[in-house]
Design a protein around this motif. Structure first.
Motif, PDB file in Angstrom:
ATOM      1  N   PRO A 489      49.619  27.930  42.588  1.00  0.00           N
ATOM      2  CA  PRO A 489      50.236  27.806  41.359  1.00  0.00           C
ATOM      3  C   PRO A 489      49.933  28.978  40.224  1.00  0.00           C
ATOM      4  O   PRO A 489      50.671  28.908  39.281  1.00  0.00           O
ATOM      5  N   HIS A 490      49.087  29.569  40.484  1.00  0.00           N
ATOM      6  CA  HIS A 490      48.623  30.455  39.501  1.00  0.00           C
ATOM      7  C   HIS A 490      48.942  32.063  39.568  1.00  0.00           C
ATOM      8  O   HIS A 490      48.438  32.991  38.846  1.00  0.00           O
ATOM      9  N   GLN A 491      49.674  32.334  40.715  1.00  0.00           N
ATOM     10  CA  GLN A 491      50.093  33.791  40.826  1.00  0.00           C
ATOM     11  C   GLN A 491      51.017  34.143  39.981  1.00  0.00           C
ATOM     12  O   GLN A 491      50.683  35.526  39.605  1.00  0.00           O
ATOM     13  N   HIS A 492      51.877  33.638  39.285  1.00  0.00           N
ATOM     14  CA  HIS A 492      52.709  34.331  38.351  1.00  0.00           C
ATOM     15  C   HIS A 492      52.094  34.686  36.993  1.00  0.00           C
ATOM     16  O   HIS A 492      52.218  35.872  36.424  1.00  0.00           O
ATOM     17  N   GLU A 493      51.053  34.028  36.847  1.00  0.00           N
ATOM     18  CA  GLU A 493      50.166  34.168  35.585  1.00  0.00           C
ATOM     19  C   GLU A 493      49.203  35.120  35.762  1.00  0.00           C
ATOM     20  O   GLU A 493      48.636  35.808  34.798  1.00  0.00           O
ATOM     21  N   ARG A 494      48.749  35.304  36.858  1.00  0.00           N
ATOM     22  CA  ARG A 494      47.926  36.466  37.461  1.00  0.00           C
ATOM     23  C   ARG A 494      48.549  37.774  37.521  1.00  0.00           C
ATOM     24  O   ARG A 494      47.774  38.739  37.987  1.00  0.00           O
ATOM     25  N   GLY A 495      49.955  37.730  37.602  1.00  0.00           N
ATOM     26  CA  GLY A 495      50.404  39.279  37.469  1.00  0.00           C
ATOM     27  C   GLY A 495      50.829  39.559  38.865  1.00  0.00           C
ATOM     28  O   GLY A 495      51.136  40.568  39.119  1.00  0.00           O
ATOM     29  N   ARG A 496      50.790  38.579  39.741  1.00  0.00           N
ATOM     30  CA  ARG A 496      51.147  38.925  41.320  1.00  0.00           C
ATOM     31  C   ARG A 496      52.555  38.794  41.463  1.00  0.00           C
ATOM     32  O   ARG A 496      53.088  38.105  41.283  1.00  0.00           O
ATOM     33  N   LEU A 497      53.304  40.202  41.872  1.00  0.00           N
ATOM     34  CA  LEU A 497      54.581  40.217  42.250  1.00  0.00           C
ATOM     35  C   LEU A 497      54.875  40.254  43.899  1.00  0.00           C
ATOM     36  O   LEU A 497      55.572  39.789  44.500  1.00  0.00           O
ATOM     37  N   THR A 498      53.845  41.301  44.328  1.00  0.00           N
ATOM     38  CA  THR A 498      53.931  41.287  45.986  1.00  0.00           C
ATOM     39  C   THR A 498      52.672  41.633  46.504  1.00  0.00           C
ATOM     40  O   THR A 498      51.655  41.816  45.530  1.00  0.00           O
ATOM     41  N   GLY A 499      52.392  41.665  47.774  1.00  0.00           N
ATOM     42  CA  GLY A 499      51.066  41.866  48.145  1.00  0.00           C
ATOM     43  C   GLY A 499      50.345  40.553  48.315  1.00  0.00           C
ATOM     44  O   GLY A 499      50.945  39.398  48.115  1.00  0.00           O
ATOM     45  N   PRO A 500      48.972  40.977  48.647  1.00  0.00           N
ATOM     46  CA  PRO A 500      47.988  39.600  48.826  1.00  0.00           C
ATOM     47  C   PRO A 500      47.959  38.663  47.902  1.00  0.00           C
ATOM     48  O   PRO A 500      48.218  39.078  46.450  1.00  0.00           O
ATOM     49  N   LEU A 501      47.722  37.492  48.043  1.00  0.00           N
ATOM     50  CA  LEU A 501      47.319  36.488  46.906  1.00  0.00           C
ATOM     51  C   LEU A 501      46.371  36.856  45.954  1.00  0.00           C
ATOM     52  O   LEU A 501      45.419  37.560  46.524  1.00  0.00           O
ATOM     53  N   ALA A 502      46.289  36.654  44.831  1.00  0.00           N
ATOM     54  CA  ALA A 502      45.385  36.822  43.594  1.00  0.00           C
ATOM     55  C   ALA A 502      44.500  35.565  43.706  1.00  0.00           C
ATOM     56  O   ALA A 502      44.874  34.370  43.325  1.00  0.00           O
ATOM     57  N   PHE A 503      43.275  35.740  44.107  1.00  0.00           N
ATOM     58  CA  PHE A 503      42.148  34.618  44.073  1.00  0.00           C
ATOM     59  C   PHE A 503      41.112  34.830  42.973  1.00  0.00           C
ATOM     60  O   PHE A 503      40.995  36.193  42.620  1.00  0.00           O
ATOM     61  N   THR A 504      40.885  33.759  42.436  1.00  0.00           N
ATOM     62  CA  THR A 504      39.648  33.708  41.432  1.00  0.00           C
ATOM     63  C   THR A 504      38.495  32.755  42.196  1.00  0.00           C
ATOM     64  O   THR A 504      38.892  31.952  43.164  1.00  0.00           O
ATOM     65  N   PRO A 505      37.223  32.791  41.798  1.00  0.00           N
ATOM     66  CA  PRO A 505      35.982  31.932  42.298  1.00  0.00           C
ATOM     67  C   PRO A 505      36.666  30.461  42.205  1.00  0.00           C
ATOM     68  O   PRO A 505      35.871  29.412  42.875  1.00  0.00           O
ATOM     69  N   ASP A 506      37.307  30.131  40.952  1.00  0.00           N
ATOM     70  CA  ASP A 506      37.806  28.645  40.829  1.00  0.00           C
ATOM     71  C   ASP A 506      38.616  28.253  42.050  1.00  0.00           C
ATOM     72  O   ASP A 506      38.914  26.969  41.963  1.00  0.00           O
ATOM     73  N   ASP A 507      39.103  28.949  42.462  1.00  0.00           N
ATOM     74  CA  ASP A 507      40.078  28.540  43.591  1.00  0.00           C
ATOM     75  C   ASP A 507      39.483  28.203  45.107  1.00  0.00           C
ATOM     76  O   ASP A 507      40.329  27.426  45.593  1.00  0.00           O
TER      77      ASP A 507
END
Length: 700
Positions: A489-507
């Motif tokens: 659910p947080h990929q848009h706010e993390r600026g991801r458009l293409t490529g691998p998913l963007a993760f943070t430690p909280d995920d």
């Protein structure tokens, strides 16, 4: 890399040399045969602590031929499988680093892949999770590992020598798993003073200078290693004729082993033994060695059966097998028309005994010059010893005429303690269990979800069980889908458009795993005068044996408290070796009053001490009594008070009412009510009744 270089590289680690081990010739032979023919299925080493089990296994890895793979030649590995390993670590799993970093699906091999062409060593295999034991034994049998999980389909070879060691005092391996090990060796410390001196002297020399000690035995180890390699090359050319194959089948049938695995293992072991001693054909001596190593543990059908085969039993079986082979050979000769006796008008000969197309060859042919087999090789003095194989052994081993690893006879270093019958050492003499028909083992579990030691009784949160859901606790491994769902659910706010998913430690999400645990089962048995009638005591003893068998299969710790006279006695402190409890039951003293309160209070004290020692192992109390409290002052009120104290301590309990007769007082039911536990009568001790009783028990 040359073979000698492989051995020398392993020796640089200054491990204890294989050739320097004293007093464990049978174990050394079993390991050598598995190294010659990995298809045998590995070795289970049973023995008391301090008998060099681990030392011999680790030394074997230095003698294995080098492995040639895509990276070139390398020494064979010894891979140790920890008791607490996860299934992912054993068979392999998705490479999460590459998935999260590169978005690629990749497989990360586990310990089974690392053990390919080496030794997979499991210390305390009897404490390993059952599902892990099944995985590694299947891999050992198939020679491959196939993974279908987490969207990954992968297969890779996994041919290794499987070796497990265990101390029977810490609990036995299930009989069905015993059968999956090709060979089993029972090791004990020698009672011979000279042998014990040699063991201590060599260990002290090794500790003083490991490098020099390893160099001293390098030549002997190299010779054994080269013989293993030569035996492997010779293995395919060893002839197992129908005479010896019939002998093997007759042996396995005479010992009434289950299935056909025993026949295959004996055949493979006999072939490997023939190759090891440089022969081109299997002989009777090879079959005997194979039977000594492969059959004793397969005779065990009950957890409390004593494993092993005495020499007299094996001699009788070998003699009967030889007679049967001779009769079959004679029948075959008759079927071929050789020396056919007159029929005396009795009608045509019955050809049902065998077809002329599949007859055992004449034994004389096996010893003919064409086979290259010396006729003396089939006798008791066949050249199957290691005296000349380990040059240093004769010099340093006190009493150098002791049977070496290749001897077809049993190791004599521990025969000083045999009982008068000569069958088994006196300290291992089996104690007869009750012979009456035992009730069906009950099925119950402690309510709730615990975190105790691995077992098969009650539900528990574990590190190795099946994944139930995602959780915030990552200590039991990463839950991949849960982590992805948390990040998605947080990929848009993390600026991801293409490529691998963007993760943070909280995920990150952990895997909540649920399996089974073993419990502490405390048996409190009434052996007072009211229970002393022969039929009643026999029924109670049989019930306890059935319950102990169930505890064995479910990996529980057990304790036994008896009540008689004016006191209760702890006859068996908590232990995982429940067969000891069965032995104690055969020598129970009966009579006197019923100190029921003392028995319950002693059980309460025991449970409290064990909770301090092992807070995660949940207790289960099993009380077998007729409920007649007659010992001490105010016996009935005190007994009911003690029962309430146990209930307040949240102890799950089961009362088995042993009262019999036309008129029943129902006192045991009153005790069960105060315990707030399950209740059933002794005659109703079946799986279904116990399950129903436990379902009615309050949740603790």
């Amino acid at each position: 890399m040359a073979y000698s270089e492989s051995v020398r590289a392993a020796g640089d680690e200054a491990g204890f040399p294989f050739s320097a081990v004293v007093g464990q010739e049978r174990l050394q032979l079993a390991l050598i045969l598995c190294a010659v023919h990995p298809g045998i299925g590995g070795v289970l080493v049973r023995g008391e602590k301090g008998t060099a089990k681990s030392t011999v296994v680790r030394a074997l890895a230095q003698l294995l031929p080098p492995v040639v793979d895509e990276s070139g030649a390398r020494p064979a590995r010894l891979v140790e499988l920890p008791v607490g390993a996860t299934e992912d670590r054993v068979v392999g799993s998705l490479d999460l680093e590459r998935v999260l970093r590169d978005g690629e699906q990749a497989f990360k091999p586990g310990l089974l892949a690392a053990a390919h062409h080496g030794v997979l060593y499991v210390d305390e295999v009897n404490l390993l999770h059952d599902h892990l034991v099944d995985v590694l034994l299947d891999a050992a049998a198939m020679g491959r590992v196939h993974i279908e999980r987490d969207g990954v389909s992968h297969t890779h070879p996994a041919r290794f020598v499987l070796v497990g060691t265990m101390n029977p005092e810490e609990g036995e391996l299930r009989p069905q798993l015993l059968d999956r090990f090709g060979l089993t060796v029972d090791v004990v410390a020698s009672r011979d003073v000279d042998v014990r001196m040699a063991v201590v002297r060599r260990r002290l020399d090794y500790e003083a200078d490991p490098g020099a000690f390893a160099t001293r035995y390098a030549a002997a180890d190299r010779e054994v290693a080269e013989r293993i390699l030569t035996a492997r090359d010779r293995l395919a050319g060893v002839n197992l004729d129908n005479v010896e194959l019939r002998r093997i089948a007759a042996l396995c049938a005479s010992f009434d082993v289950d299935g056909m695995r025993a026949d295959l293992v004996v055949a493979r072991t006999a072939t490997a033994h023939a190759a090891w001693r440089g022969a081109t054909a299997v002989t009777e001596a090879d079959v005997r060695v194979a039977a000594e190593l492969a059959l004793p543990h397969r005779r065990r059908r009950d957890p409390f059966d004593e494993p092993g085969i005495s020499e007299d039993q094996l001699d009788d079986a070998m003699r009967q097998a030889a007679e049967q082979a001779a009769r079959a050979e004679e029948d075959d000769s008759l079927g071929k028309g050789e020396a056919v006796p007159p029929n005396n008008g009795a009608g045509p000969q019955d050809p049902a005994d065998g077809s002329a197309e599949d007859h055992a060859p004449n034994p004389d042919d096996a010893n003919s010059p064409a086979t290259g087999q010396d006729s003396s090789a089939s006798g008791p003095d066949a050249p199957d010893r290691l005296d000349s194989d380990l040059p240093d052994r004769g010099a340093d081993f006190p009493g150098g005429d002791r049977n070496p690893p290749g001897d077809a006879r049993a190791n004599t270093s521990d025969r000083g303690d045999r009982d008068p019958s000569g069958d088994r050492p006196a300290r291992e003499r089996p104690v007869a269990a009750p012979t009456a028909t035992l009730p069906k083992p009950p099925r119950w579990e402690v309510p709730g979800v615990g975190e105790g030691a691995p077992g098969r009784r009650s539900r528990a949160r574990t590190r190795q069980g099946r994944v139930v859901r995602a959780t915030d606790d990552t200590s039991t491994g990463l839950h991949l889908l849960g982590t992805i769902f948390a990040a998605a659910p947080h990929q848009h706010e993390r600026g991801r458009l293409t490529g691998p998913l963007a993760f943070t430690p909280d995920d990150l999400r952990g895997a909540y795993r649920e399996g089974r645990e073993g419990n502490l089962v405390v048996f409190v048995v009434d052996t007072s005068g009211s229970m002393a009638a022969r039929d009643r005591l026999s029924a109670v003893t049989n019930a306890v044996v059935a319950l102990l068998r169930d505890a064995y299969q479910r990996r529980d710790k057990v304790a036994v408290i008896t009540m008689r006279g004016q006191a209760a006695e702890l006859v068996l402190p908590p232990t995982s070796s429940v067969d000891i409890a069965v032995r104690r039951l055969t020598d129970l003293r009966t009579g006197g009053k019923t100190p029921l309160a003392q028995g319950l209070l002693k059980a309460r004290d025991l449970i409290r001490r064990e909770r301090t020692r092992d807070p995660h192992r949940r207790p289960l109390l099993v009380l077998l009594t007729d409920g007649r409290a007659t010992g001490g002052a105010d016996p009935v009120p005190r007994a009911l008070t003690a029962a309430r104290l146990l209930a307040n301590d949240a102890v799950t309990s089961m009362v088995v009412d042993c009262e019999r007769g036309m008129i029943r007082l129902g006192l045991a039911r009153d005790v069960a009510a105060e315990l707030r536990g399950g209740y059933l009568q002794l005659g109703e001790l079946t799986g279904e009744s116990v399950a129903d009783a436990v379902r009615a028990t309050r949740a603790a």
